[in-house]
Scaffold this motif. Structure first.
Motif, PDB file in Angstrom:
ATOM      1  N   PRO A  80       0.801  -1.225   0.000  1.00 26.88           N
ATOM      2  CA  PRO A  80       0.000   0.000   0.000  1.00 26.88           C
ATOM      3  C   PRO A  80       0.833   1.275   0.000  1.00 26.88           C
ATOM      4  CG  PRO A  80      -0.958  -1.599   1.494  1.00 26.88           C
ATOM      5  CD  PRO A  80       0.363  -2.178   1.046  1.00 26.88           C
ATOM      6  N   ALA A  89      -0.773  -6.847   2.700  1.00 27.84           N
ATOM      7  CA  ALA A  89      -2.165  -6.400   2.684  1.00 27.84           C
ATOM      8  C   ALA A  89      -2.923  -7.019   1.513  1.00 27.84           C
ATOM      9  CB  ALA A  89      -2.233  -4.878   2.606  1.00 27.84           C
ATOM     10  N   ILE A 106     -10.600  -6.446   4.337  1.00 31.34           N
ATOM     11  CA  ILE A 106     -10.205  -5.299   5.146  1.00 31.34           C
ATOM     12  C   ILE A 106     -11.468  -4.504   5.433  1.00 31.34           C
ATOM     13  CG2 ILE A 106      -8.794  -3.213   5.262  1.00 31.34           C
ATOM     14  CD1 ILE A 106      -6.918  -4.531   3.213  1.00 31.34           C
ATOM     15  N   ASN A 165     -11.746  -2.049   8.092  1.00 28.22           N
ATOM     16  CA  ASN A 165     -11.585  -0.782   8.799  1.00 28.22           C
ATOM     17  C   ASN A 165     -10.828   0.236   7.972  1.00 28.22           C
ATOM     18  OD1 ASN A 165      -9.125  -2.055   8.893  1.00 28.22           O
ATOM     19  ND2 ASN A 165      -8.793  -1.793  11.092  1.00 28.22           N
ATOM     20  N   TYR A 166     -10.889   0.109   6.622  1.00 29.20           N
ATOM     21  CA  TYR A 166     -10.289   1.129   5.766  1.00 29.20           C
ATOM     22  C   TYR A 166     -11.363   2.111   5.328  1.00 29.20           C
ATOM     23  CZ  TYR A 166      -7.614   3.467   2.180  1.00 29.20           C
ATOM     24  OH  TYR A 166      -6.979   4.436   1.445  1.00 29.20           O
ATOM     25  N   LEU A 167     -11.047   3.396   5.444  1.00 32.38           N
ATOM     26  CA  LEU A 167     -12.007   4.458   5.202  1.00 32.38           C
ATOM     27  C   LEU A 167     -12.671   4.323   3.835  1.00 32.38           C
ATOM     28  CD1 LEU A 167     -13.083   7.179   6.388  1.00 32.38           C
ATOM     29  CD2 LEU A 167     -11.310   8.311   5.025  1.00 32.38           C
ATOM     30  N   GLY A 206      -8.018  -7.369   0.195  1.00 35.34           N
ATOM     31  CA  GLY A 206      -6.731  -6.715  -0.024  1.00 35.34           C
ATOM     32  C   GLY A 206      -6.341  -6.710  -1.484  1.00 35.34           C
ATOM     33  N   LEU A 235      -8.340  -3.946  -3.356  1.00 36.41           N
ATOM     34  CA  LEU A 235      -7.841  -2.613  -3.027  1.00 36.41           C
ATOM     35  C   LEU A 235      -6.504  -2.358  -3.713  1.00 36.41           C
ATOM     36  CD1 LEU A 235      -8.249  -0.028  -1.340  1.00 36.41           C
ATOM     37  CD2 LEU A 235      -6.993  -1.148   0.514  1.00 36.41           C
ATOM     38  N   ARG A 277      -0.632   0.157   9.776  1.00 36.47           N
ATOM     39  CA  ARG A 277      -1.998   0.025   9.284  1.00 36.47           C
ATOM     40  C   ARG A 277      -2.029   0.405   7.816  1.00 36.47           C
ATOM     41  NH1 ARG A 277      -2.811  -2.435  13.245  1.00 36.47           N
ATOM     42  NH2 ARG A 277      -4.453  -2.197  14.827  1.00 36.47           N
ATOM     43  N   VAL A 278      -2.954  -0.173   7.051  1.00 32.17           N
ATOM     44  CA  VAL A 278      -3.050   0.110   5.617  1.00 32.17           C
ATOM     45  C   VAL A 278      -3.270   1.594   5.382  1.00 32.17           C
ATOM     46  CG1 VAL A 278      -4.426  -0.280   3.547  1.00 32.17           C
ATOM     47  CG2 VAL A 278      -3.845  -2.203   5.019  1.00 32.17           C
ATOM     48  N   GLY A 279      -4.176   2.197   6.149  1.00 28.57           N
ATOM     49  CA  GLY A 279      -4.452   3.621   5.972  1.00 28.57           C
ATOM     50  C   GLY A 279      -3.236   4.484   6.244  1.00 28.57           C
TER      51      GLY A 279
END
Length: 569
Positions: free
Chosen positions: A251, A279, A285, A287-289, A297, A300, A542-544
């Protein structure tokens, strides 16, 4: 590979079906074609002449002005499957032509001569940016066509071997993660496959066989070997000088590529296995905005991968960087690859993330890829359908994998070294695991040894409680390890980049002299080398957060490149 679809590899030839046909094969208006003419040049083809061929570098996107083109897909076994016939007002390409990759299908003038507008890859990318509304329709079609090729079940490399073979799962996972069409044949049920095995496989170690569309047969190849054979990566990028070399396609690296390339920087992205990093192997996933129902994953990462190609980033996967030379007199950085090439760049972004941690389990290495897995994709889930499996780990990745596998396995034994999950896992995952009847939590427990059967595949797992001396053995053919990861920074040794005690890259004020100039919080101890994502000391893992750092570093890159371009006083 899809922006919003996670299509697994097909297992045999099927008829083509296009559920979103109008979006996959739109017809352009006369006005739209006229707007596109400035990006291409007219080409003429005689009846039966090839516009492009499977396995050869595609020249770009064709817009058919007159005549018809028959699109077919073929494999190395000589099997040819019609895909579609396209006529005036339609365009011929799929997502690979954004970067001039090899064609995955054949296209021949059919029933007469053809006149077409050929738009080469660089001009195709310019078209997508300049003509936003039209570019959106074209981009969506390019993506959907790749998805259709993956789901069609014909074409691309043919993997031949037993479905239970660990190396079969390894190659399926690699091709699937990278959005490459392929299919599988079992020699026990397919005569052509059995004949090839009898001819080329002198021992079980030769399996699986991989038949390339041009007819070559590879024996149990490595991921780079199959990638070169099918044209995933070229061999001429080492001649270019890049503004930015991004090491890592997770990411953080993908975000850097998208934002840097969209702002006009020339970008090369290197990853040893597949875009998306760890990821990309996440089943869901949540909890990604912006994705309230969750997103896989792979989906995304696929969106970001397509975006990076749209803006012109060179995606070099699978290519490993062996070392970084920061000592050149010309001020450039040199990156040595595993294929013996030397890449040059004006700046470097370290986004290499972390490598799966290998706990101290007896015989672990012996069974990796033969029942021991560090991710849980639909391929591995299919292998353990109806079986008991063991999953080790207590973090979010482990929780996501356990929930995913519970929908396929008979029972999931989830082994956790600690006494609970509250400190390491999000609450929503804990509640979901507790509500899943076929997940059994085993706290204060550790796996200590593995045993195999006659074909060298995993057969049994030994574990023990950390609170008592007794050991237990269970017949288990699939073990999933999600026990964290160590920073992938070995390739930085000798170039002066400072790391902390854990091996993570130190950035910002921590690695600069107190009286020195203010530095970017993402710049390392070596000017021009930056670090983002999980590999960076102090990152939130975290991914974010990784995506945010990938976007943030581009401003620092502009500042460094601008300063380095100024003449010395």
């Amino acid at each position: 590979m899809s922006a919003d679809t996670t299509a697994g590899p097909a297992t045999g030839p099927n008829a083509y079906a296009f559920p979103r046909h109008e979006q996959t094969f739109p017809t352009l208006t006369h006005h739209e074609i006229e707007r596109m003419r400035r990006f291409g040049e007219l080409r003429s083809y005689k009846d039966g002449e090839a516009l492009f061929e499977t396995g050869k570098v595609g020249p770009g996107m064709f817009v058919v002005l007159s005549g018809h083109v028959a699109i077919t897909q073929r494999d190395g076994l000589g099997r040819v499957t019609p895909v579609i016939d396209q006529g005036p007002g339609q365009f011929l390409a799929e997502i690979g032509q954004l970067s001039g990759r090899v064609a995955l299908v054949d296209g021949h003038a059919d029933g007469g001569d053809v006149e077409a507008l050929l738009i080469p890859p660089d001009q195709l990318r310019a078209l997508l940016v300049a003509e936003a509304e039209l570019g959106e329709r074209i981009m969506r079609a390019l993506i959907l066509r790749r998805v259709s090729l993956i789901q069609g079940g014909v074409g691309g490399p043919v993997l031949i071997g037993p479905a239970s073979l660990g190396d079969m799962a390894r190659l399926q996972n690699f091709l699937g993660r990278n959005g490459q069409p392929h299919y599988v044949l079992d020699p026990a049920t397919d005569k052509d496959a059995a004949d090839l095995v009898a001819r080329y496989a002198t021992s079980r170690a030769d399996l699986p066989l991989v038949v390339i569309p041009d007819g070559r047969v590879l024996r149990n190849p490595s991921e780079p070997a199959i990638a070169y054979a099918i044209g995933m990566i070229g061999d001429n990028n080492h001649e270019k000088l890049y503004d930015v070399a991004v090491v890592g396609g997770g990411p953080a690296g993908l975000a850097t590529a998208v934002y840097a390339a969209s702002e006009g920087l020339s970008v090369a992205v290197f990853d040893a296995r597949a875009f998306g990093g760890q990821a990309g192997a996440s089943a869901r996933i949540e909890n990604y905005l912006g994705f309230p129902t969750g997103i896989s994953g792979q989906a995304l990462a696929g969106r970001a991968f397509n975006q990076a190609q749209k803006f012109g980033a060179d995606m070099m996967i699978p290519v490993s960087i062996r070392s970084l030379d920061c000592s050149r007199n010309d001020g450039l950085f040199a990156l040595a690859t595993d294929c013996g090439q030397m890449m040059r760049a004006k700046s470097v972004v370290v986004a290499s993330g972390a490598r799966y941690r290998r706990p101290g389990i007896e015989n672990l290495e012996k069974f990796e890829g033969r029942g021991v897995w560090y991710w849980a994709s639909p391929i591995e889930a299919k292998l353990c359908a109806g079986q008991d499996v063991v999953l080790v780990g207590g973090g979010n990745s482990a929780g996501q994998a356990a929930v995913f596998l519970s929908g396929h396995a008979r029972k999931v034994y989830m082994i956790i070294r600690g006494g609970g999950l509250g400190a390491s896992m999000s609450r929503y995952l804990i509640e979901r695991i507790e509500a899943t009847p076929n997940i059994e939590l085993m706290f204060n427990t550790e796996v200590i040894g593995l045993e195999g059967d006659d074909d060298a595949s995993l057969a049994r797992v030994r574990w023990r409680s950390r609170l008592a001396p007794e050991e237990y053995t269970l017949d288990i053919r699939n073990l999933f390890l999600f026990v964290g990861a160590d920073p992938a920074t070995g390739w930085l040794e000798g170039c002066g980049v400072m790391v902390d005690r854990g091996g993570f890259v130190v950035t910002g004020a921590q690695c600069k002299q107190q009286d020195g100039p203010s530095a970017s919080p993402l710049e390392t101890s070596v000017p021009g080398v930056f670090a983002v994502g999980d590999v960076r000391s102090g990152s939130v893992k975290r991914v974010g957060g990784a995506i945010g750092e990938g976007a943030q570093v581009v401003a620092a890159l502009h500042g460094f490149l601008s300063d380095s371009a100024k003449p010395a006083p």
